[in-house]
Design a protein around this motif. Structure first.
Motif, short mmCIF file in Angstrom:
data_model
loop_
_atom_site.label_atom_id
_atom_site.label_comp_id
_atom_site.label_asym_id
_atom_site.label_seq_id
_atom_site.Cartn_x
_atom_site.Cartn_y
_atom_site.Cartn_z
N LYS A 121 0.85 -1.20 0.00
CA LYS A 121 0.00 0.00 0.00
C LYS A 121 0.88 1.24 0.00
O LYS A 121 1.97 1.22 0.57
CB LYS A 121 -0.88 0.02 1.26
N GLY A 136 -4.82 6.87 -2.00
CA GLY A 136 -3.98 5.75 -1.63
C GLY A 136 -4.32 4.56 -2.51
O GLY A 136 -5.45 4.42 -2.99
N LEU A 137 -3.33 3.72 -2.77
CA LEU A 137 -3.55 2.55 -3.64
C LEU A 137 -2.87 1.35 -3.01
O LEU A 137 -1.92 1.50 -2.23
CB LEU A 137 -2.94 2.77 -5.02
N GLN A 138 -3.35 0.18 -3.38
CA GLN A 138 -2.60 -1.01 -3.00
C GLN A 138 -2.43 -1.93 -4.19
O GLN A 138 -3.24 -1.97 -5.11
CB GLN A 138 -3.24 -1.75 -1.84
N PHE A 139 -1.32 -2.63 -4.16
CA PHE A 139 -1.00 -3.61 -5.19
C PHE A 139 -0.85 -4.97 -4.52
O PHE A 139 -0.27 -5.06 -3.44
CB PHE A 139 0.30 -3.25 -5.91
N VAL A 140 -1.39 -5.98 -5.15
CA VAL A 140 -1.28 -7.34 -4.62
C VAL A 140 -0.57 -8.19 -5.67
O VAL A 140 -0.92 -8.14 -6.85
CB VAL A 140 -2.68 -7.93 -4.34
N GLY A 141 0.42 -8.93 -5.25
CA GLY A 141 1.14 -9.75 -6.22
C GLY A 141 1.94 -10.84 -5.55
O GLY A 141 2.01 -10.92 -4.31
N GLU A 142 2.53 -11.68 -6.39
CA GLU A 142 3.36 -12.76 -5.86
C GLU A 142 4.59 -12.14 -5.18
O GLU A 142 5.10 -11.12 -5.61
CB GLU A 142 3.83 -13.68 -7.00
N ARG A 148 8.50 -5.47 -9.04
CA ARG A 148 7.49 -4.92 -9.95
C ARG A 148 6.50 -4.06 -9.17
O ARG A 148 6.04 -3.02 -9.67
CB ARG A 148 6.74 -6.05 -10.66
N MET A 149 6.16 -4.49 -7.95
CA MET A 149 5.23 -3.67 -7.16
C MET A 149 5.88 -2.34 -6.77
O MET A 149 5.22 -1.30 -6.79
CB MET A 149 4.73 -4.47 -5.97
N LYS A 152 5.63 -0.24 -9.77
CA LYS A 152 4.28 0.28 -10.01
C LYS A 152 3.98 1.47 -9.08
O LYS A 152 3.34 2.44 -9.49
CB LYS A 152 3.23 -0.83 -9.83
#
Lengths: 440, 172
Positions: A121, A136-142, A148-149, A152
Motif C-alpha cells: 500500500k 492511496g492505492l494497494q497492489f497485490v502480487g506474488e 514490480r510492485m 508500479k
C-alpha cells in the motif's frame, strides 16, 4: 497557505526566475529546462506482519532509486527524517517533513497475506499543500514480484507529479556480450529497466543482433546467425521458443521491427548486394516489398499510429533519414544536417524521431521533430548508437562502446533534454537495448 | 481530514500476474553445426600444393580490402580476384562463401548492408571472370567480426574486407 514551488520548470529561454514564480499544486513539468531536482522523502514502509520486514525495506529503497534515477527528483536521506512513519493510517505530521524540505512524501505499508502474496500500500502527499496527491492505492502480487510492485508505486508517484505516464515497470531486451572484440560472444538477455532480474534468452553459439519488443511485450524480434547467415527470428519471451521468419533460405535479413499492431514486421533483405525494406504479415507469412532503390534502405521504424515508416537510406550518397507511407511509396528526406544519420526510431508519443548521428569522427544520439526540424544532439562519444525509447517517450537508452583493443559496449540512458546521462547497471558488457512497453 | 478520505478510497488497482523468473531457459544450445556463426572446418592441405585451400589463402590471397564506406574494388583487389577466379576455375571441386565485413565506424544495420555490398562486388567480379554463380554464396558480417581490434585506421583498413572462404564440395 500555498508555499512557493521550485518544481515547475521553464524553457531555458524564459530563465530560471519563471520557475521560482510558479505556485500551486505539486507539479514537475518535464521540459528542456528542469532546473533543480524535487526533494522528496520515502518513509520507511511499515511492515504489517513479521514476514514483511525485509521486503518492506527493499521496496522503499527501489522506489527511492527509481525516482532519483530520473534526475527529476532528489531523495532526502532517511537519517535526516524528524519523524518516522510507524502506522500507515496515522495522520502525517506535515511540519516534520516541511522542516527537511520534503516537497513530496511517499508512505507505505507491506504485509504478507495468508496465501503468501504481498500486499503493498502507498500514499503520496504534497507536503507544503498539506494534502494527499491522489488516492492511496494497494497492489497485490506474488512475493517474487516485489520489485514490480515497487516499480508500479514509483510509476504512480512519477505520473502524479509529472502528469506523464511512468516507465519503471518495464523491461529491456538487449545483447549481452563477452570476450574480445575479434571473437565477441553475443546472446539475448532481458532484464528490468534498471538492470535487475537478468535472464538469458539464447545461448552464445551464434551471433545475435538488435532485438526488438512486440507492442505487447510478449515477443521479441531479432537477427541471428544460427544458419550461418543473418536471418530474422521471433522469440516468445515466456516460453523462450523461437522461430525463423525467413522467406527464403540463405537470404540475408536483418533490422526487424514490429508495427504497432504486432502482426506486421518490417525488415531489411539484402539481395545481390542491394538492401531494401520489406514488410511481413505474421499471420499469412506474406512479404511485401516497400522500397526498390539500388541504394541501402534499412533500419525501418513505424510511427505509433502505424501509418508511416521512418528509415535510413544512402540514396543521396550518405546515410540520411526518410519517411514513407507504411505501404511504401515516395519517401521524403527529413535529415539535412552535417554528417550521417542512421537507426531512426519513432517516439511512442509520435512527436520525435531519435537517431544516431556520425559527424567528424564522433557519434551522437539525437532527436528531431518528424519534419526534421529542431534537431538536438543529446550525447557525444567515440561510439554511441541505436537509441530505444522509454514507454513514455521521455528517456532514451542506447549503446556506448569504448575505443581500442579492450573496447567494450555498455548501455546508457539519457533523457530527451540531454540531461541525466547514466550507465545502466548490467553485469559485463551489453549492446542494442530495446525497451518494452509498460507492463500490465 | 483528507488523509482519512484517502484511506477510505484505498483500493486494489492491480493484481500482478505471475512473472517468469526461472533463469536461462533458452533451450539446448542448438544452432551449432556447419555454418553456425560462419565457422566451417575442413582440411587446409599443404600450402605448397597449388590445389590446396592453404595455397589459396596464402599465395593467391583470400581477401580484398575496401576504402571507407565503399564497395568498389580497388586495382589491387581486382588483381587478387583475377587470381582467385583462376584458382576456382582450375579447382572445380571447391565452392566458396564470400564474407563481407565493415570497420567499427558505422551503425550496425548500415554496416550489415555495406558488408553485403562488398561481398556482392566480389561475387560479381568472380562471375565475370568465369566462375559459375552456383559455386559462390555471400554473407555479410557487418562490423561483427573484425580481425584487427585497435581503434585506428591501421586496423580499420584490414577490417574493411571481403574474404573468400573455400569449402570442398560443390554447392552447400
Amino acid at each position: 497557505m500555498k508555499i512557493k514551488r521550485i518544481l515547475a520548470a521553464a524553457f531555458m529561454a524564459l530563465g530560471p526566475l519563471t520557475a521560482f514564480a510558479q505556485q500551486g499544486p505539486l507539479r514537475i513539468e518535464i521540459t528542456e529546462g528542469v532546473i533543480e531536482p524535487l526533494p522528496f522523502a520515502v518513509a520507511s514502509f511499515v511492515p504489517e506482519n513479521t514476514g514483511a520486514t525485509e521486503v518492506a525495506g527493499q521496496i522503499a529503497q527501489v522506489i527511492g532509486q527509481n525516482l532519483s534515477g530520473t534526475g527529476l527528483f532528489r531523495e532526502i536521506p532517511r537519517d535526516a527524517f524528524i519523524s518516522q512513519i510507524t502506522n500507515f493510517d496515522s495522520p502525517v505530521q506535515y511540519a516534520d517533513w516541511k522542516a527537511i524540505n520534503a516537497q513530496a512524501l511517499v508512505t507505505g505499508a507491506v504485509n504478507v497475506a495468508g496465501d503468501g502474496r504481498l500486499v503493498v500500500k502507498f500514499r503520496l502527499f504534497d507536503v507544503f499543500s498539506e494534502a494527499p496527491l491522489g488516492d492511496g492505492l494497494q497492489f497485490v502480487g506474488e512475493a517474487q514480484d516485489w520489485r514490480r510492485m515497487a516499480h508500479k508505486v514509483s510509476d504512480q508517484v512519477y505520473s502524479r507529479i509529472t502528469g506523464e505516464s511512468g516507465y519503471f515497470d518495464s523491461r529491456v531486451v538487449f545483447v549481452s556480450e563477452a570476450g574480445p572484440k575479434n571473437a565477441r560472444e553475443k546472446r539475448l538477455a532481458v532484464m528490468d529497466y534498471d538492470g535487475a532480474n537478468l535472464q538469458f534468452l539464447t545461448d552464445s553459439s551464434a551471433i545475435v543482433l538488435a532485438p526488438r519488443f512486440s507492442p505487447q511485450g510478449d515477443r521479441v524480434l531479432y537477427t541471428s546467425y544460427e544458419t550461418g547467415f543473418p536471418q530474422i527470428y521471433e522469440l516468445n519471451v515466456a516460453s523462450v521458443q523461437r522461430r525463423q521468419l525467413n522467406v527464403a533460405a540463405e537470404s540475408m535479413t536483418f533490422a526487424p521491427r514490429y508495427a504497432p499492431n504486432g502482426q506486421t514486421v518490417v525488415y531489411s533483405l539484402a539481395q545481390r548486394g542491394n538492401t531494401d525494406i520489406f514488410s511481413l504479415n505474421l499471420g499469412s507469412g506474406q512479404s511485401t516489398r516497400l522500397t526498390s532503390a539500388p541504394s541501402i534502405e534499412t533500419a525501418p521504424s513505424f510511427s505509433p499510429d502505424g501509418s508511416q515508416i521512418v528509415f535510413e537510406s544512402d540514396r543521396s550518397g550518405t546515410q540520411q533519414l526518410y519517411i514513407m507511407p507504411a505501404t511504401g511509396g515516395e519517401p521524403r528526406r527529413i535529415s539535412f544536417g552535417q554528417g550521417r544519420y542512421g537507426t531512426p526510431v519513432w517516439s511512442p508519443r509520435g512527436d520525435l524521431i531519435a537517431f544516431t548521428k556520425q559527424n567528424q569522427g564522433r557519434f551522437h544520439i539525437g532527436v528531431m521533430r518528424t519534419d526534421g526540424s529542431e534537431e538536438r544532439l543529446l550525447t557525444a562519444s567515440f561510439l554511441d548508437e541505436g537509441p530505444t525509447w522509454a514507454p513514455n517517450g521521455r528517456v532514451l537508452m542506447f549503446t556506448r562502446e569504448t575505443a581500442g583493443a579492450a573496447g567494450q559496449p555498455a548501455l546508457f540512458s539519457v533523457d530527451i533534454s540531454g540531461r541525466n546521462l547514466r550507465r545502466v547497471p548490467i553485469q559485463g558488457s551489453g549492446s542494442d537495448p530495446a525497451w518494452s512497453p509498460l507492463l500490465q | 481530514m483528507t488523509f482519512l478520505k484517502a484511506a477510505a478510497l484505498l483500493t486494489t488497482v492491480a493484481v500482478l500476474g505471475a512473472c517468469s523468473t526461472s533463469a536461462d531457459r533458452f533451450g539446448d544450445g542448438s544452432g551449432t553445426g556447419p555454418g553456425a556463426g560462419g565457422i566451417t572446418s575442413g582440411a587446409l592441405g599443404d600450402p605448397s600444393d597449388p590445389t590446396s585451400i592453404a595455397f589459396f589463402n596464402e599465395t593467391v590471397g583470400d581477401r580484398v580490402l575496401f576504402v571507407v564506406d565503399q564497395s568498389t574494388l580497388t586495382p589491387t583487389g581486382q588483381a587478387t580476384l583475377t587470381q582467385q577466379a583462376a584458382f576456382l576455375t582450375s579447382n572445380p571441386e571447391y565452392s566458396a562463401i564470400i564474407e563481407g565485413h565493415a570497420d567499427e565506424r558505422g551503425t550496425r544495420e548500415y554496416n550489415l548492408a555495406l558488408g553485403a555490398r562488398r561481398a556482392s562486388a566480389v561475387q560479381d567480379y568472380l562471375v565475370t571472370q568465369g566462375v559459375a554463380p552456383n559455386r559462390l554464396q555471400t554473407v555479410t558480417y557487418g562490423k561483427e567480426r573484425p580481425i584487427e581490434v585497435c581503434s585506428e585506421e591501421a586496423c580499420y583498413q584490414q577490417n574493411r574486407r571481403a574474404v573468400t572462404v573455400l569449402t570442398a564440395g560443390l554447392g552447400s
